[in-house]
Design a protein around this motif. Structure first.
Motif, short mmCIF file in Angstrom:
data_model
loop_
_atom_site.label_atom_id
_atom_site.label_comp_id
_atom_site.label_asym_id
_atom_site.label_seq_id
_atom_site.Cartn_x
_atom_site.Cartn_y
_atom_site.Cartn_z
N THR A 63 0.85 -1.21 0.00
CA THR A 63 0.00 0.00 0.00
C THR A 63 0.88 1.26 0.00
OG1 THR A 63 -0.14 -0.37 2.38
CG2 THR A 63 -2.06 -0.98 1.10
N ARG A 96 -7.05 -1.98 -5.90
CA ARG A 96 -5.89 -1.44 -5.15
C ARG A 96 -5.07 -0.50 -6.04
NH1 ARG A 96 -1.79 -4.40 -3.85
NH2 ARG A 96 -1.47 -3.69 -1.71
N GLU A 135 -7.60 -3.92 2.93
CA GLU A 135 -6.75 -5.01 2.39
C GLU A 135 -7.27 -6.36 2.87
OE1 GLU A 135 -4.59 -2.75 0.01
OE2 GLU A 135 -4.23 -4.89 0.20
#
Lengths: 20, 251
Positions: B31, B109, B156
Motif C-alpha cells: 500500500t 488497489r 486489504e
C-alpha cells in the motif's frame, strides 16, 4: 499434466515471498 | 453468523490470518508503494506512443503484464489454508477459472478514482491508452468495475478474504471434490462476514461486494471472446504469448 505443465510446476515450487 | 458444522472460532481466526497474510505476501505492490506511485501518470506523448502500437504489439504487452500478475495469484492460492490439500486437478481448475476474478478484485488497489486511471507497466494509465487493443468495450468494462469496486472502499483484509472466497468457488465445471471446496469456501466466507461485522461493516457492504460477481463473470467471458477472435486473426502472435497465459486462458 502436459496440458497445464507450467501451472503444475508453479504449484509444486516452493516460492518464498522474497522470491516473489 | 452460525459457524459451519465442525468449525470452531479458532479455525475461522486461523483462516482469516492465513488468507490476509497470503494476500499481503503476494500483492505485487504494498500500500505504501502504491501511495507513492498513485500520481505517476503516462504523459500525453507516452499515451500516444501506446495508442500507435499495432494491435499485435499491444496484445502481447498486456498478455505479458497479466501473466506476471497471474503468478502472484498462484502463490496467493498456495498459501491459503486447505488449498494445497485439494487434488491437483481441482487446484488447476480453480486457478484457471478464478485467477482473472482475483486480478479484477485486486485491481481496485491499483485504481485511482480521482482521474480514472489504472496502474499498467509502472505508471497510471487512462482507458484511452489501450486503444490499440481494439477492445474498447472490454477496457471500459474493466475501468468501470475498478471504479465501482473502489467505491466500496474495501480494506486489504476484505480484499484478501473476498478474493479467496471467489477463488474457492465450488461451482466451477469439472471439479472432483466439490464438497471439500464448498466447505473451504464456506469457512472463508464466514471469516469475511465476521471480519466485516467486527469492523462495524454492515451486511450491506458484503452485499455490494457480492453484487459485483456477475459483472466480473461477464468481463472474464468477454476477455476470452476477445482472445479467441484475436487468435483467429493473428494466430502467430498468440503463439508468442507467455505459455502460462495460454495455459490459463486457453481452451
Amino acid at each position: 499434466k502436459e496440458k497445464h505443465k507450467i501451472l503444475h510446476q508453479l504449484l509444486q515450487s516452493s516460492t518464498s515471498p522474497v522470491d516473489l | 453468523n452460525p459457524l459451519p458444522d465442525g468449525c470452531s472460532l479458532l479455525e475461522i481466526e486461523h483462516i482469516t490470518q492465513s488468507v490476509v497474510k497470503s494476500h499481503i505476501e503476494t500483492s505485487q505492490y504494498s500500500t505504501d508503494e502504491l501511495k507513492r506511485m498513485m500520481w505517476t501518470l503516462y504523459s500525453p506523448e507516452e499515451t500516444r506512443s501506446y495508442q500507435t502500437k499495432s494491435a499485435e504489439m499491444m496484445w502481447q504487452q498486456c498478455a505479458i503484464y497479466i501473466t506476471n500478475a497471474i503468478q502472484y495469484v498462484v502463490e496467493f492460492a498456495k498459501r491459503i489454508t486447505g488449498f494445497m490439500d485439494l487434488c491437483q486437478n481441482d487446484q488447476i481448475i480453480l486457478l484457471k477459472a478464478g485467477c482473472m476474478d482475483v486480478l479484477l478484485i485486486r485491481m481496485c488497489r491499483v485504481y485511482n478514482p480521482i482521474n480514472n486511471t489504472l496502474l499498467f507497466d509502472g505508471k497510471f494509465a487512462t482507458p484511452q491508452l489501450f486503444k490499440a487493443l481494439g477492445c474498447d468495450d472490454l477496457v471500459n468494462a474493466v475501468f468501470d468495475l475498478a471504479k465501482s469496486l473502489s467505491r466500496i472502499q474495501m480494506s486489504e483484509e476484505e480484499i484478501a478474504l473476498f478474493s479467496a472466497a471467489v477463488l474457492l468457488s465450488p461451482d466451477r465445471p469439472w471439479l472432483t471434490d466439490v464438497q471439500k471446496i464448498h466447505k473451504l469456501q464456506e469457512k472463508v466466507y464466514v471469516a469475511l462476514q465476521r471480519y466485516l461485522q467486527k469492523g462495524g461493516g454492515s451486511e450491506e457492504k458484503l452485499a455490494k461486494m457480492v453484487s459485483k460477481l456477475p459483472t466480473m463473470k461477464s468481463i472474464c467471458n468477454l476477455h476470452i471472446d476477445k482472445l479467441e477472435f484475436f487468435r483467429l486473426v493473428h494466430p502467430e502472435t498468440v503463439y508468442t504469448f507467455p505459455p502460462l497465459y495460454r495455459e490459463v486462458f486457453g481452451s
